[in-house]
Design a protein around this motif. Structure first.
Motif, PDB file in Angstrom:
ATOM      1  N   SER A 123       0.643  -1.178  -0.052  1.00 62.18           N
ATOM      2  CA  SER A 123       0.079  -0.141   0.085  1.00 62.18           C
ATOM      3  C   SER A 123       0.544   1.273   0.087  1.00 62.18           C
ATOM      4  N   ASP A 124       2.026   0.981  -0.154  1.00 67.03           N
ATOM      5  CA  ASP A 124       3.118   2.088  -0.011  1.00 67.03           C
ATOM      6  C   ASP A 124       3.240   2.729  -1.228  1.00 67.03           C
ATOM      7  N   VAL A 125       2.577   3.590  -1.520  1.00 65.91           N
ATOM      8  CA  VAL A 125       2.446   4.729  -2.922  1.00 65.91           C
ATOM      9  C   VAL A 125       3.855   4.975  -3.425  1.00 65.91           C
ATOM     10  N   TYR A 126       4.701   5.503  -2.647  1.00 71.47           N
ATOM     11  CA  TYR A 126       6.092   5.802  -2.937  1.00 71.47           C
ATOM     12  C   TYR A 126       7.155   4.693  -2.849  1.00 71.47           C
ATOM     13  N   ASN A 128       6.209   1.387  -4.501  1.00 66.41           N
ATOM     14  CA  ASN A 128       6.134   0.560  -5.481  1.00 66.41           C
ATOM     15  C   ASN A 128       5.447   1.386  -6.646  1.00 66.41           C
ATOM     16  N   ALA A 129       6.197   1.053  -7.886  1.00 63.48           N
ATOM     17  CA  ALA A 129       5.698   2.023  -9.177  1.00 63.48           C
ATOM     18  C   ALA A 129       4.226   1.646  -9.479  1.00 63.48           C
ATOM     19  N   LEU A 130       3.810   0.288  -9.337  1.00 62.78           N
ATOM     20  CA  LEU A 130       2.509   0.112  -9.920  1.00 62.78           C
ATOM     21  C   LEU A 130       1.297   0.527  -9.064  1.00 62.78           C
ATOM     22  N   THR A 131       1.601   0.830  -7.545  1.00 65.89           N
ATOM     23  CA  THR A 131       0.846   1.361  -6.785  1.00 65.89           C
ATOM     24  C   THR A 131       0.832   2.840  -7.005  1.00 65.89           C
ATOM     25  N   PHE A 132       1.909   3.357  -7.264  1.00 67.71           N
ATOM     26  CA  PHE A 132       2.087   4.874  -7.476  1.00 67.71           C
ATOM     27  C   PHE A 132       1.253   5.116  -8.803  1.00 67.71           C
ATOM     28  N   ARG A 133       1.304   4.138  -9.920  1.00 71.21           N
ATOM     29  CA  ARG A 133       0.613   4.481 -11.107  1.00 71.21           C
ATOM     30  C   ARG A 133      -0.932   4.629 -10.707  1.00 71.21           C
ATOM     31  N   VAL A 134      -1.335   3.501 -10.154  1.00 71.49           N
ATOM     32  CA  VAL A 134      -2.824   3.403  -9.817  1.00 71.49           C
ATOM     33  C   VAL A 134      -3.472   4.595  -9.148  1.00 71.49           C
ATOM     34  N   ASP A 135      -2.458   4.958  -8.034  1.00 76.27           N
ATOM     35  CA  ASP A 135      -2.951   6.113  -7.325  1.00 76.27           C
ATOM     36  C   ASP A 135      -2.869   7.407  -8.122  1.00 76.27           C
ATOM     37  N   ALA A 136      -1.946   7.555  -9.081  1.00 81.36           N
ATOM     38  CA  ALA A 136      -2.025   8.817  -9.851  1.00 81.36           C
ATOM     39  C   ALA A 136      -3.246   8.529 -10.838  1.00 81.36           C
ATOM     40  N   VAL A 137      -3.455   7.494 -11.422  1.00 83.36           N
ATOM     41  CA  VAL A 137      -4.651   7.340 -12.322  1.00 83.36           C
ATOM     42  C   VAL A 137      -6.047   7.748 -11.615  1.00 83.36           C
ATOM     43  N   SER A 138      -5.992   7.193 -10.417  1.00 83.19           N
ATOM     44  CA  SER A 138      -7.013   7.532  -9.238  1.00 83.19           C
ATOM     45  C   SER A 138      -7.351   9.016  -9.232  1.00 83.19           C
ATOM     46  N   ARG A 139      -6.309   9.901  -8.979  1.00 84.62           N
ATOM     47  CA  ARG A 139      -6.338  11.338  -8.873  1.00 84.62           C
ATOM     48  C   ARG A 139      -6.839  11.953 -10.200  1.00 84.62           C
ATOM     49  N   ARG A 140      -6.251  11.509 -11.356  1.00 86.92           N
ATOM     50  CA  ARG A 140      -6.591  12.085 -12.487  1.00 86.92           C
ATOM     51  C   ARG A 140      -7.798  12.054 -12.821  1.00 86.92           C
ATOM     52  N   LEU A 141      -8.435  10.729 -12.629  1.00 86.26           N
ATOM     53  CA  LEU A 141      -9.905  10.665 -13.176  1.00 86.26           C
ATOM     54  C   LEU A 141     -10.815  11.016 -12.175  1.00 86.26           C
ATOM     55  N   GLY A 142     -10.330  11.303 -10.715  1.00 85.73           N
ATOM     56  CA  GLY A 142     -11.314  11.278  -9.631  1.00 85.73           C
ATOM     57  C   GLY A 142     -12.059   9.975  -9.186  1.00 85.73           C
ATOM     58  N   ALA A 143     -11.413   9.120  -9.714  1.00 88.77           N
ATOM     59  CA  ALA A 143     -11.975   7.522  -9.402  1.00 88.77           C
ATOM     60  C   ALA A 143     -11.844   7.270  -7.860  1.00 88.77           C
ATOM     61  N   THR A 144     -12.786   7.295  -7.216  1.00 87.18           N
ATOM     62  CA  THR A 144     -12.440   6.731  -5.630  1.00 87.18           C
ATOM     63  C   THR A 144     -12.445   5.373  -5.382  1.00 87.18           C
TER      64      THR A 144
END
Length: 241
Positions: A31-34, A36-52
């Motif tokens: 769950s550490d965003v910074y 793991n790259a894939l976790t970071f990517r998913v978090d970035a996509v979530s913020r870009r799209l506003g997906a909760t």
């Protein structure tokens, strides 16, 4: 799509140039965003799209990366009859960048193998399906609980889209041989057991049997190849298989 920049002081591995290999990204996620790259990517996509819902962002991030991998492999196979070595340990990934600047090959070397349709299809399967989509799917399932059927549906949709764009390029540039090779290669790849059940094809058109969950994004709808004709009202869990 807006570019997401972290708050001041965030240890963003992208902004500091600390890209990682896809091999590292496919390792067991945390769950550490910074961390793991894939976790970071998913978090970035979530913020870009506003997906909760994290699983929605995970599905969209997964399909986008699959599309990038298919595009590189198909383009090289069709145009040059060979593939570069796209081993996950050789591909550097910048999880905060957008295509085409997120992937970089650390060294260029052609893979050995025949150039006939069957041999090329076999090489693409080894490189993309076995080398990337299997470990990528396992990582996303483990961290975000997405069904295997949904993720392979993403892979099938991404493959159909890459083949469609390559065919469109070939036709626009009057490369009839390239268009024919694209269709032959796509047919062979969709015969693979992990891809054959992902949807139905009619020429370049593709209708998947699962849903990528994009309709769960605020303002989102159904994609052109979705199994739904309109956003469902019931829980999306039924569409995850």
């Amino acid at each position: 799509m807006r570019t997401v920049r972290p708050a001041v002081g965030d240890p963003d591995p992208v902004q500091t140039g600390q890209s990682t290999t896809l091999a590292k990204a496919y390792e067991k996620l945390t769950s550490d965003v910074y961390g793991n790259a894939l976790t970071f990517r998913v978090d970035a996509v979530s913020r870009r799209l506003g997906a909760t819902e994290p699983r929605v962002a995970a599905s969209i991030a997964h399909q986008a990366l699959a599309a990038r991998l298919w595009s590189v492999a198909l383009g090289c196979a069709v145009r040059y009859g060979r593939l570069p070595d796209l081993d996950p340990g050789l591909l550097l990934w910048d999880p905060g960048a957008t295509a085409p600047d997120d992937l970089r090959l650390t060294g260029l070397r052609a893979l050995p193998g025949g150039t006939g349709p069957a041999a090329l299809a076999g090489t693409v399967v080894r490189v993309v399906v076995d080398g990337h989509l299997v470990p990528l799917g396992a990582a996303v399932r483990d961290r975000y609980g997405l069904a295997a059927g949904l993720l392979w549906g993403n892979a099938g949709s991404a493959l159909a889209g890459a083949a469609r764009e390559l065919d469109r390029w070939a036709r626009a540039n009057r490369c009839a041989d390239a268009a024919a090779r694209t269709r032959t290669l796509a047919d062979a790849l969709f015969a693979h057991p992990l891809l054959s059940a992902t949807g139905t094809r009619a020429g370049p058109a593709f209708r998947r049997r699962s849903c990528c969950l994009y309709y769960r994004v605020p303002g989102g709808g159904v994609c052109g190849d979705c199994c739904f004709t309109q956003p469902p009202r019931s829980s999306p869990r039924a569409a995850s298989g």
